[in-house]
Design an enzyme around this catalytic site. Structure first.
Site, PDB file in Angstrom:
ATOM      1  N   ARG A 161       0.938  -1.200   0.025  1.00  0.00           N
ATOM      2  CA  ARG A 161       0.031  -0.012  -0.101  1.00  0.00           C
ATOM      3  C   ARG A 161       0.951   1.150   0.002  1.00  0.00           C
ATOM      4  NH1 ARG A 161      -4.935   2.843   1.310  1.00  0.00           N
ATOM      5  NH2 ARG A 161      -4.341   4.813   1.442  1.00  0.00           N
ATOM      6  N   TYR A 164       2.970   4.125  -3.104  1.00  0.00           N
ATOM      7  CA  TYR A 164       2.760   5.293  -3.401  1.00  0.00           C
ATOM      8  C   TYR A 164       3.022   6.408  -2.614  1.00  0.00           C
ATOM      9  CZ  TYR A 164      -1.006   8.978  -4.275  1.00  0.00           C
ATOM     10  OH  TYR A 164      -1.834  10.372  -4.473  1.00  0.00           O
ATOM     11  N   LYS A 168       5.655   9.174  -3.539  1.00  0.00           N
ATOM     12  CA  LYS A 168       5.519  10.641  -3.784  1.00  0.00           C
ATOM     13  C   LYS A 168       6.304  11.244  -2.583  1.00  0.00           C
ATOM     14  CE  LYS A 168       1.393  11.469  -5.948  1.00  0.00           C
ATOM     15  NZ  LYS A 168       1.331  12.303  -7.165  1.00  0.00           N
ATOM     16  N   VAL A 215     -13.206   5.891  -2.923  1.00  0.00           N
ATOM     17  CA  VAL A 215     -14.210   5.624  -2.226  1.00  0.00           C
ATOM     18  C   VAL A 215     -15.668   6.327  -2.859  1.00  0.00           C
ATOM     19  CG1 VAL A 215     -13.906   7.302  -0.386  1.00  0.00           C
ATOM     20  CG2 VAL A 215     -15.228   4.910  -0.049  1.00  0.00           C
ATOM     21  N   PHE A 219     -18.521   3.817  -3.959  1.00  0.00           N
ATOM     22  CA  PHE A 219     -20.014   4.043  -3.236  1.00  0.00           C
ATOM     23  C   PHE A 219     -21.084   4.592  -4.063  1.00  0.00           C
ATOM     24  CE2 PHE A 219     -18.338   4.678   1.515  1.00  0.00           C
ATOM     25  CZ  PHE A 219     -18.168   3.011   1.449  1.00  0.00           C
ATOM     26  N   GLY A 235     -14.868  -0.244   8.010  1.00  0.00           N
ATOM     27  CA  GLY A 235     -15.076   1.273   7.764  1.00  0.00           C
ATOM     28  C   GLY A 235     -14.815   2.273   8.894  1.00  0.00           C
ATOM     29  N   GLN A 238     -10.821   7.216   9.166  1.00  0.00           N
ATOM     30  CA  GLN A 238     -11.495   8.356   9.288  1.00  0.00           C
ATOM     31  C   GLN A 238     -10.834   9.352   7.960  1.00  0.00           C
ATOM     32  OE1 GLN A 238     -10.272   8.568  13.544  1.00  0.00           O
ATOM     33  NE2 GLN A 238     -12.320   9.852  13.552  1.00  0.00           N
ATOM     34  N   SER A 317      -4.229   4.371   5.991  1.00  0.00           N
ATOM     35  CA  SER A 317      -4.192   5.550   6.909  1.00  0.00           C
ATOM     36  C   SER A 317      -5.386   5.559   7.680  1.00  0.00           C
ATOM     37  CB  SER A 317      -4.201   7.073   5.974  1.00  0.00           C
ATOM     38  OG  SER A 317      -3.109   6.873   5.075  1.00  0.00           O
ATOM     39  N   ASP A 318      -5.174   5.839   8.945  1.00  0.00           N
ATOM     40  CA  ASP A 318      -6.195   5.870  10.107  1.00  0.00           C
ATOM     41  C   ASP A 318      -7.071   7.045  10.322  1.00  0.00           C
ATOM     42  OD1 ASP A 318      -3.619   6.414  10.969  1.00  0.00           O
ATOM     43  OD2 ASP A 318      -4.626   7.361  12.964  1.00  0.00           O
TER      44      ASP A 318
HETATM   45  P1  NAD Z   1      -6.606  11.429 -12.029  1.00  0.00           P
HETATM   46  O1  NAD Z   1      -6.300  10.041 -12.316  1.00  0.00           O
HETATM   47  O2  NAD Z   1      -8.064  11.725 -12.223  1.00  0.00           O
HETATM   48  O3  NAD Z   1      -5.701  12.169 -12.887  1.00  0.00           O
HETATM   49  C1  NAD Z   1      -4.462  11.790 -13.326  1.00  0.00           C
HETATM   50  C2  NAD Z   1      -4.214  12.080 -14.870  1.00  0.00           C
HETATM   51  O4  NAD Z   1      -2.913  11.909 -15.131  1.00  0.00           O
HETATM   52  C3  NAD Z   1      -5.085  11.324 -15.687  1.00  0.00           C
HETATM   53  O5  NAD Z   1      -5.806  11.822 -16.544  1.00  0.00           O
HETATM   54  C4  NAD Z   1      -3.954  10.442 -16.226  1.00  0.00           C
HETATM   55  O6  NAD Z   1      -4.405   9.897 -17.592  1.00  0.00           O
HETATM   56  C5  NAD Z   1      -2.876  11.279 -16.450  1.00  0.00           C
HETATM   57  N1  NAD Z   1      -1.711  10.608 -16.484  1.00  0.00           N
HETATM   58  C6  NAD Z   1      -1.117   9.452 -15.573  1.00  0.00           C
HETATM   59  N2  NAD Z   1       0.104   9.205 -16.142  1.00  0.00           N
HETATM   60  C7  NAD Z   1       0.500   9.977 -17.243  1.00  0.00           C
HETATM   61  C8  NAD Z   1       1.355   9.720 -18.281  1.00  0.00           C
HETATM   62  N3  NAD Z   1       2.374   9.042 -18.115  1.00  0.00           N
HETATM   63  N4  NAD Z   1       1.350  10.792 -19.336  1.00  0.00           N
HETATM   64  C9  NAD Z   1       0.497  11.628 -19.283  1.00  0.00           C
HETATM   65  N5  NAD Z   1      -0.812  11.924 -18.544  1.00  0.00           N
HETATM   66  C10 NAD Z   1      -0.737  10.901 -17.394  1.00  0.00           C
HETATM   67  O7  NAD Z   1      -6.159  11.895 -10.566  1.00  0.00           O
HETATM   68  P2  NAD Z   1      -6.588  13.177  -9.863  1.00  0.00           P
HETATM   69  O8  NAD Z   1      -7.588  12.904  -8.566  1.00  0.00           O
HETATM   70  O9  NAD Z   1      -6.972  14.370 -10.618  1.00  0.00           O
HETATM   71  O10 NAD Z   1      -5.309  13.260  -9.083  1.00  0.00           O
HETATM   72  C11 NAD Z   1      -4.437  14.382  -9.729  1.00  0.00           C
HETATM   73  C12 NAD Z   1      -2.916  14.691  -8.772  1.00  0.00           C
HETATM   74  O11 NAD Z   1      -3.432  14.740  -7.405  1.00  0.00           O
HETATM   75  C13 NAD Z   1      -2.293  13.325  -8.677  1.00  0.00           C
HETATM   76  O12 NAD Z   1      -0.954  13.384  -8.494  1.00  0.00           O
HETATM   77  C14 NAD Z   1      -2.589  12.620  -7.559  1.00  0.00           C
HETATM   78  O13 NAD Z   1      -1.480  11.757  -6.661  1.00  0.00           O
HETATM   79  C15 NAD Z   1      -2.982  13.792  -6.460  1.00  0.00           C
HETATM   80  N6  NAD Z   1      -3.850  13.772  -5.254  1.00  0.00           N
HETATM   81  C16 NAD Z   1      -5.144  13.654  -5.692  1.00  0.00           C
HETATM   82  C17 NAD Z   1      -5.779  13.584  -4.523  1.00  0.00           C
HETATM   83  C18 NAD Z   1      -7.539  13.756  -4.556  1.00  0.00           C
HETATM   84  O14 NAD Z   1      -8.149  13.780  -3.658  1.00  0.00           O
HETATM   85  N7  NAD Z   1      -8.157  13.810  -5.822  1.00  0.00           N
HETATM   86  C19 NAD Z   1      -5.532  13.167  -3.232  1.00  0.00           C
HETATM   87  C20 NAD Z   1      -4.133  12.963  -3.155  1.00  0.00           C
HETATM   88  C21 NAD Z   1      -3.284  13.205  -4.429  1.00  0.00           C
HETATM   89  N1  UDP Z   2     -13.147   2.215   1.251  1.00  0.00           N
HETATM   90  C1  UDP Z   2     -14.194   1.340   1.485  1.00  0.00           C
HETATM   91  N2  UDP Z   2     -15.101   0.748   0.628  1.00  0.00           N
HETATM   92  C2  UDP Z   2     -14.922   1.055  -0.806  1.00  0.00           C
HETATM   93  C3  UDP Z   2     -13.813   1.846  -1.174  1.00  0.00           C
HETATM   94  C4  UDP Z   2     -12.981   2.403  -0.114  1.00  0.00           C
HETATM   95  O1  UDP Z   2     -14.419   1.014   2.911  1.00  0.00           O
HETATM   96  O2  UDP Z   2     -15.850   0.680  -1.558  1.00  0.00           O
HETATM   97  C5  UDP Z   2     -12.518   2.671   2.279  1.00  0.00           C
HETATM   98  C6  UDP Z   2     -10.856   2.496   2.120  1.00  0.00           C
HETATM   99  O3  UDP Z   2     -10.604   1.455   2.692  1.00  0.00           O
HETATM  100  C7  UDP Z   2     -10.345   3.709   2.669  1.00  0.00           C
HETATM  101  C8  UDP Z   2     -11.340   4.813   2.540  1.00  0.00           C
HETATM  102  O4  UDP Z   2     -12.502   4.150   2.055  1.00  0.00           O
HETATM  103  O5  UDP Z   2     -10.329   3.305   4.288  1.00  0.00           O
HETATM  104  C9  UDP Z   2     -10.867   5.941   1.439  1.00  0.00           C
HETATM  105  O6  UDP Z   2     -10.267   5.078   0.290  1.00  0.00           O
HETATM  106  P1  UDP Z   2     -10.109   5.822  -1.211  1.00  0.00           P
HETATM  107  O7  UDP Z   2      -9.981   4.998  -2.121  1.00  0.00           O
HETATM  108  O8  UDP Z   2     -10.863   6.885  -1.285  1.00  0.00           O
HETATM  109  O9  UDP Z   2      -8.512   6.568  -0.823  1.00  0.00           O
HETATM  110  P2  UDP Z   2      -7.607   7.117   0.241  1.00  0.00           P
HETATM  111  O10 UDP Z   2      -8.410   7.917   1.126  1.00  0.00           O
HETATM  112  O11 UDP Z   2      -7.150   5.717   1.162  1.00  0.00           O
HETATM  113  O12 UDP Z   2      -6.439   7.387  -0.240  1.00  0.00           O
END
Ligand code: NAD
Ligand code: UDP
Length: 368
Positions: A161, A164, A168, A215, A219, A235, A238, A317-318
């Site tokens: 897990r 990533y 990062k 998630v 859902f 579940g 948090q 992550s808790d």
């Molecule tokens: P997402 O998967 O919707 O968007 C990522 C985009 O990057 C996709 O469109 C994918 O096609 C593109 N991509 C991936 N590899 C590529 C490559 N080799 N060349 C060109 N394009 C490529 O994800 P998101 O939710 O929009 O997240 C964007 C960023 O934010 C990521 O770096 C992610 O780790 C970070 N992030 C997002 C969240 C969130 O809550 N959404 C939380 C933590 C971190």
């Molecule tokens: N989770 C769940 N059921 C689902 C999908 C996710 O209980 O169908 C839980 C997962 O184990 C985590 C939280 O929801 O505790 C948030 O998961 P998400 O995939 O959104 O990403 P995270 O916040 O862990 O990066």
């Protein structure tokens, strides 16, 4: 903007087109979520946004595009937890190796970089290592996550897990070091569960049937199919959820205020929207019943183990409460939207966008 065709990228492109005068070179391997902006660009946006279909792993056009821009925003990543333990190599390559040329070209060409990291770099809270009913677990210093102070606490290597978070973290350290040693102007963003319309995909409709999104989409998929929501390991984890449109305002402030944003790492989340995953499932069930007019199931949730749901090597992550001091002081940003409101908007979108397609897909599946 690399990864412009994803969830966050699509909202950022829309915002930049609607409310600023910036020109965007949108880079991604696909453009479905920004098709309305680029294929073709509507007349009023002509010349302001262009789509460049390329994979940053292996495309020599990348440096030229970075040279053309004043600012590079890197969003590209594999960022769905179901991949971290099942495709750890792809996850590590995507989040570290593939991001290296982006950092290098920005540094060598003296271009500003906003790099998207994750709240997951914090890993587990300090408090999670104390006994369940220990009073110190309630003390903020045992769980609030601070950019400049909190440690990054990951599980052992067999718990893949953390592939990533670890990738990062290393790219964050590299960006930071480029700033310290070579003067790179950088900002690092740590999103805390940004959610809203266009997040991920609905399996079997606009993504693979066996795919497991984050998630919100898991859902939503269960609600659209009228099947119980699956709670992983009870579940009990948090999360704090922030509405994508609030979070995008923070990113625009970073873009517009380089002097206040450069050199900083920013938590971007909503500490007021904390729920357990079980509570999230309850709220989504209630809100979806209201927006769809469909009565909830008698048994709206079921428990599944993480090894059943994600496979071996999953961990969690808790608790994730962002400290907001730095983003408040530097950019004056605060999230606005309560969880209930953002779920109403988002589930209304999910219902309108997907209900008929899910019905069709289910009837085709049962006929075959
Ligand atoms: P997402 O998967 O919707 O968007 C990522 C985009 O990057 C996709 O469109 C994918 O096609 C593109 N991509 C991936 N590899 C590529 C490559 N080799 N060349 C060109 N394009 C490529 O994800 P998101 O939710 O929009 O997240 C964007 C960023 O934010 C990521 O770096 C992610 O780790 C970070 N992030 C997002 C969240 C969130 O809550 N959404 C939380 C933590 C971190
Ligand atoms: N989770 C769940 N059921 C689902 C999908 C996710 O209980 O169908 C839980 C997962 O184990 C985590 C939280 O929801 O505790 C948030 O998961 P998400 O995939 O959104 O990403 P995270 O916040 O862990 O990066």
């Amino acid at each position: 903007m690399i990864g412009a065709g994803g969830f966050i990228g699509s909202h950022l492109c829309e915002k930049l087109m609607a409310e600023t005068h910036h020109t965007v070179l949108a880079v991604d391997v696909y453009c479905d979520k920004i098709r309305h902006l680029v294929d073709p660009a509507p007349p009023h946006l002509a010349g302001r946004i262009s789509f460049h279909r390329l994979n940053i792993k292996n495309d020599s056009r990348l440096e030229g595009l970075i040279k053309m821009a004043d600012l590079t925003i890197n969003l590209a990543a594999i960022c769905t937890p179901a991949d971290y333990n099942t495709r750890p190599l792809d996850t590590i390559y995507s989040n570290f190796i593939d991001a290296l040329p982006v950092v290098k070209y920005c540094s060598e060409n003296s271009k500003r970089l906003i790099h998207f990291s994750t709240c997951e770099v914090y890993g587990k809270t300090i408090g999670s290592f104390l006994p369940k009913d220990h009073p110190l677990r309630k003390e903020p210093e045992f769980y609030v996550l601070k950019e400049d102070e909190s440690p990054c606490i990951f599980g052992p290597i067999v718990k893949q897990r953390w592939s990533y978070a670890c990738a990062k973290q290393l790219i964050e350290r590299l960006v930071f070091a480029e700033g310290a040693e070579n003067g790179l102007d950088f900002t690092i963003v740590r999103p805390f569960n940004w959610i809203g319309p266009r997040m991920d995909f609905i399996p079997g409709v606009d993504g693979p049937s066996e795919g497991v999104p984050r998630v919100l989409a898991c859902f939503s998929n269960n609600l659209l199919r009228r099947e119980p929501l699956k709670l992983v390991d009870g579940g009990q984890s948090q999360r704090t959820f922030v509405y994508i449109k609030d979070a995008i305002e923070a990113v625009v402030l970073m873009i517009e205020n380089p002097a206040r944003a450069n050199g900083h790492i920013f938590n971007v989340g909503n500490p007021n929207n904390e729920v357990t995953v079980r509570e999230l499932a309850q709220m989504m069930t209630e809100v979806y019943a209201n927006v769809s007019g469909e009565a909830p199931l008698d048994e709206p949730m079921i428990d599944v183990s993480s090894s059943q749901f994600y496979g071996e090597g999953y961990d969690d992550s808790d608790k994730r409460i962002p400290d907001m001091t730095i983003i408040n002081k530097q950019l004056g940003w605060n999230p606005k939207t309560p969880l209930k409101d953002l779920l109403e908007t988002t589930l209304t979108y999910q219902h309108k966008t997907y209900k008929e397609a899910v019905k069709r897909q289910m009837s085709q599946a049962s006929a075959s």
